[in-house]
Design a protein around this motif. Sequence first.
Motif, PDB file in Angstrom:
ATOM      1  N   LYS A  97       0.834  -1.209   0.000  1.00 39.93           N
ATOM      2  CA  LYS A  97       0.000   0.000   0.000  1.00 39.93           C
ATOM      3  C   LYS A  97       0.862   1.250   0.000  1.00 39.93           C
ATOM      4  N   GLY A  98       2.120   1.108   0.436  1.00 41.23           N
ATOM      5  CA  GLY A  98       3.031   2.243   0.494  1.00 41.23           C
ATOM      6  C   GLY A  98       3.090   2.887   1.867  1.00 41.23           C
ATOM      7  N   ASP A  99       2.482   2.268   2.871  1.00 44.37           N
ATOM      8  CA  ASP A  99       2.490   2.796   4.240  1.00 44.37           C
ATOM      9  C   ASP A  99       3.608   2.079   5.014  1.00 44.37           C
ATOM     10  N   TYR A 100       4.845   2.626   4.915  1.00 43.61           N
ATOM     11  CA  TYR A 100       6.015   1.945   5.470  1.00 43.61           C
ATOM     12  C   TYR A 100       6.044   1.977   6.998  1.00 43.61           C
ATOM     13  N   ASN A 101       5.483   3.022   7.582  1.00 44.52           N
ATOM     14  CA  ASN A 101       5.475   3.110   9.046  1.00 44.52           C
ATOM     15  C   ASN A 101       4.635   1.981   9.658  1.00 44.52           C
ATOM     16  N   GLN A 102       3.442   1.763   9.088  1.00 42.74           N
ATOM     17  CA  GLN A 102       2.588   0.682   9.568  1.00 42.74           C
ATOM     18  C   GLN A 102       3.227  -0.684   9.306  1.00 42.74           C
ATOM     19  N   SER A 103       3.860  -0.797   8.138  1.00 39.64           N
ATOM     20  CA  SER A 103       4.524  -2.054   7.796  1.00 39.64           C
ATOM     21  C   SER A 103       5.624  -2.375   8.802  1.00 39.64           C
ATOM     22  N   LEU A 104       6.423  -1.342   9.161  1.00 35.27           N
ATOM     23  CA  LEU A 104       7.512  -1.542  10.118  1.00 35.27           C
ATOM     24  C   LEU A 104       6.964  -1.869  11.507  1.00 35.27           C
ATOM     25  N   LYS A 105       5.852  -1.258  11.865  1.00 32.61           N
ATOM     26  CA  LYS A 105       5.232  -1.507  13.168  1.00 32.61           C
ATOM     27  C   LYS A 105       4.879  -2.994  13.327  1.00 32.61           C
ATOM     28  N   TYR A 106       4.246  -3.559  12.308  1.00 32.14           N
ATOM     29  CA  TYR A 106       3.867  -4.970  12.378  1.00 32.14           C
ATOM     30  C   TYR A 106       5.083  -5.889  12.309  1.00 32.14           C
ATOM     31  N   LEU A 107       6.100  -5.478  11.551  1.00 33.50           N
ATOM     32  CA  LEU A 107       7.313  -6.293  11.482  1.00 33.50           C
ATOM     33  C   LEU A 107       8.005  -6.366  12.842  1.00 33.50           C
ATOM     34  N   LYS A 108       7.985  -5.269  13.583  1.00 35.77           N
ATOM     35  CA  LYS A 108       8.605  -5.265  14.914  1.00 35.77           C
ATOM     36  C   LYS A 108       7.847  -6.192  15.870  1.00 35.77           C
ATOM     37  N   ASN A 109       6.521  -6.292  15.689  1.00 35.41           N
ATOM     38  CA  ASN A 109       5.748  -7.258  16.485  1.00 35.41           C
ATOM     39  C   ASN A 109       6.195  -8.686  16.180  1.00 35.41           C
ATOM     40  N   VAL A 110       6.412  -8.952  14.891  1.00 38.40           N
ATOM     41  CA  VAL A 110       6.890 -10.279  14.481  1.00 38.40           C
ATOM     42  C   VAL A 110       8.272 -10.542  15.076  1.00 38.40           C
ATOM     43  N   LEU A 111       9.138  -9.507  15.055  1.00 40.34           N
ATOM     44  CA  LEU A 111      10.505  -9.643  15.560  1.00 40.34           C
ATOM     45  C   LEU A 111      10.498 -10.058  17.039  1.00 40.34           C
ATOM     46  N   ALA A 112       9.621  -9.434  17.820  1.00 40.49           N
ATOM     47  CA  ALA A 112       9.549  -9.760  19.250  1.00 40.49           C
ATOM     48  C   ALA A 112       9.168 -11.226  19.462  1.00 40.49           C
ATOM     49  N   ILE A 113       8.241 -11.719  18.647  1.00 45.13           N
ATOM     50  CA  ILE A 113       7.807 -13.123  18.778  1.00 45.13           C
ATOM     51  C   ILE A 113       8.932 -14.063  18.378  1.00 45.13           C
ATOM     52  N   ARG A 114       9.628 -13.747  17.264  1.00 39.72           N
ATOM     53  CA  ARG A 114      10.718 -14.607  16.788  1.00 39.72           C
ATOM     54  C   ARG A 114      11.861 -14.671  17.807  1.00 39.72           C
ATOM     55  N   LEU A 123      13.957 -15.093  12.332  1.00 38.81           N
ATOM     56  CA  LEU A 123      14.696 -13.846  12.571  1.00 38.81           C
ATOM     57  C   LEU A 123      15.406 -13.386  11.307  1.00 38.81           C
ATOM     58  N   ALA A 124      15.921 -14.337  10.524  1.00 39.43           N
ATOM     59  CA  ALA A 124      16.582 -13.982   9.265  1.00 39.43           C
ATOM     60  C   ALA A 124      15.618 -13.241   8.348  1.00 39.43           C
ATOM     61  N   LYS A 125      14.387 -13.748   8.248  1.00 39.55           N
ATOM     62  CA  LYS A 125      13.388 -13.129   7.372  1.00 39.55           C
ATOM     63  C   LYS A 125      12.962 -11.752   7.883  1.00 39.55           C
ATOM     64  N   VAL A 126      12.762 -11.649   9.189  1.00 40.84           N
ATOM     65  CA  VAL A 126      12.278 -10.375   9.754  1.00 40.84           C
ATOM     66  C   VAL A 126      13.338  -9.284   9.608  1.00 40.84           C
ATOM     67  N   TYR A 127      14.590  -9.573   9.988  1.00 41.06           N
ATOM     68  CA  TYR A 127      15.642  -8.556   9.874  1.00 41.06           C
ATOM     69  C   TYR A 127      15.834  -8.120   8.425  1.00 41.06           C
ATOM     70  N   SER A 128      15.718  -9.071   7.516  1.00 38.76           N
ATOM     71  CA  SER A 128      15.854  -8.711   6.104  1.00 38.76           C
ATOM     72  C   SER A 128      14.705  -7.820   5.659  1.00 38.76           C
ATOM     73  N   GLY A 129      13.487  -8.130   6.136  1.00 44.14           N
ATOM     74  CA  GLY A 129      12.341  -7.288   5.805  1.00 44.14           C
ATOM     75  C   GLY A 129      12.495  -5.879   6.354  1.00 44.14           C
ATOM     76  N   ILE A 130      13.029  -5.759   7.574  1.00 43.28           N
ATOM     77  CA  ILE A 130      13.267  -4.428   8.155  1.00 43.28           C
ATOM     78  C   ILE A 130      14.329  -3.687   7.345  1.00 43.28           C
ATOM     79  N   GLY A 131      15.353  -4.413   6.926  1.00 45.42           N
ATOM     80  CA  GLY A 131      16.387  -3.789   6.091  1.00 45.42           C
ATOM     81  C   GLY A 131      15.809  -3.231   4.813  1.00 45.42           C
ATOM     82  N   LEU A 132      14.859  -3.949   4.217  1.00 48.28           N
ATOM     83  CA  LEU A 132      14.244  -3.491   2.977  1.00 48.28           C
ATOM     84  C   LEU A 132      13.377  -2.245   3.202  1.00 48.28           C
ATOM     85  N   LEU A 133      12.692  -2.226   4.351  1.00 44.52           N
ATOM     86  CA  LEU A 133      11.893  -1.035   4.660  1.00 44.52           C
ATOM     87  C   LEU A 133      12.785   0.198   4.811  1.00 44.52           C
ATOM     88  N   TYR A 134      13.902   0.042   5.534  1.00 40.40           N
ATOM     89  CA  TYR A 134      14.832   1.174   5.680  1.00 40.40           C
ATOM     90  C   TYR A 134      15.423   1.569   4.330  1.00 40.40           C
TER      91      TYR A 134
END
Length: 645
Positions: A97-114, A123-134
């Motif tokens: 959708k192009g809403d990177y802030n919301q996307s990062l918010k949910y990714l951080k929730n996933v990171l905490a669970i992992r 963790l490999a997938k989540v950190y890579s996804g965060i890297g792509l958002l940045y």
Amino acid sequence: MKGLKKILTLVFFIVSIIGYSQNTQEIIYDLKKDLQSNPDEKKRAIIYSDLTWYYSNISIDSALVYGQKAINQSLKLGDSTIIAQAYGDVSTVYLKKGDYNQSLKYLKNVLAIRKAKNDVLGLAKVYSGIGLLYYNQNESDLSMKNYLIGLEYANRANDEKVIHNIKNAMSGLLVDLKDYKKALVYSQSAINYYEKINATATLCPMYINKGNIYLGLKDTLNALKMFEKGKQICNETGNKLFLAKALNNIGVIRVAQKKFEESKKVFDESKKSTENLNSDFMDFKMKLNDVEVLNRAEKFKESKVLLLQLKKYFEKQNGLDNLLLTYQYFIPVCSYLSEKDSVAFYQEKYLKLNQKINDSEVLKKTIELETKYQTAKKEKQLLEKDIQVKNKNNLIFSLVGISIFLFLLGLLIYRQQKLKNKQQEQEFQLKSAIAQIETQNQLQEQRLSISRDLHDNIGAQLTFVISSVDNLKHGNQITDNKIVNQLTKISDFTKSTIIDLRDTIWAMNSNEFSFEDLRSRIFNFIEKAKSAKEDVDFKFNVDESLQDLKFSSLIGINLYRTIQEAINNAVKYSDANEIIVDVKNGSNKIQIEIQDNGKGFDIENTEFGNGLYNMKKRVEEIDGTFEINSLIDRGTKIRFDIPKI
């Protein structure tokens, strides 16, 4: 173009983690069907999450609806694995959708669970996804840092798929660093891997990513090839989001080539593919193409109104690359409208933003991060290699001592076992030979018994039938020609049956025979055919090199019957005055042709009878190939090839 490349790379990573080859609409239909079957709570949560993922490529609004259902259902279950999946899928939707802030918010929730579950691969997938958002927000150093953390986890998990996904995503960042050659190496490595595992749908965004690298190398020809290939796969798999991106890239190249009509057509096609997607980002991205079209039509006032909307959206979303392109469009538009102050204003905006995006210190720091990682990786590999060498040497010395002892022990055992094996082998060979002889004798006895029964019983009965018919015909002074003709036909048919019976007995009484035996049988049959059809010229040609060729009785009788049937058909139906039988010796097969110069027939519109069907079946039973060619008034040719044994 650069902003489009970033979002392509970002979404590609998440697509490639899951991947699909079935059409998206078909998958959604199947998932909804599963929902109607009233599944248990856990399965329902998983289906909601899957629907979120697949809808993200065709309808963002529908994806968000199912995403919220997936989160609610997973939280109700309290299953952390399913919760993480739901959060991850919703993060993907906001990304598209192009809403990177919301996307990062949910990714951080996933990171905490992992982290809580110590899920290395997750963790490999989540950190890579965060890297792509940045990366998409031009935070190059943070992007590279998260990429490398993700890559380290992927290496620990030894997961080739995720390793190649991350390297391919890193190739986008390397393009920003102008390191196109390394970017191409990473991208090609990922493509090779996914082609190897035949993950077709994942290759769709991957080829588009590679096309962007070729654009950086100023290789427009190869870039177009990659975009076209990506477009084809996206079409096949129903990925409307990436289909739009492939088309958009092609349109931008056509604009640069000044092929404006063609570019407009491609842009329209791109916009059409995103009609039901409901992605704000893609809608505004497509409007940049509209600006290009308006400018070419010199509709600068309309163009400016559109640019102001784009500026507001991209400033809010922090879409720096697209905002940079928007400022760039403002400059000629304001110039044509004679708004000098605005021209100067947007020129300054463009220069400052461009400098920020290409901040040399940030890029340098990013390169250093990647270099340090590669250096540390090499040092680690060298250290591990040294340890392996030492351990290997110690192991070798130990093994040498053990080997000498085992060798001496083994030598003694070997000699004893060798003598025992030799004795057992001789016993086995003797038993096998006896069994084989007994089997052959039994088969021969059965064959002789059957042939005697055929000759003594059926043969005698058929002879009696002929004798009875002849007595009936000649002893009763029958004057009715129809009855006489019918009795003659019965007598002739019975005689023919006796001949066929004798041929069968001949084949059964032989384990194998030479081609010369078959040749004489066919020759005798042709001689009889000549006496029956004196107006037909028969020719029988056999390659002399086939004389000593031997084969089984099954092959012999099938060959003989097939040739016999072919000659009979030619005599009965072709009205030919010449019939030729050719038997040739091929390199690894025997080629047999029966050809006549008769009236022929239309193969396409003729229904084959049992005769032709039986010929084809007999040839196929002995692993041969059968073909028939015929032309009206030009005769018929039957050819069949059988392999040599």
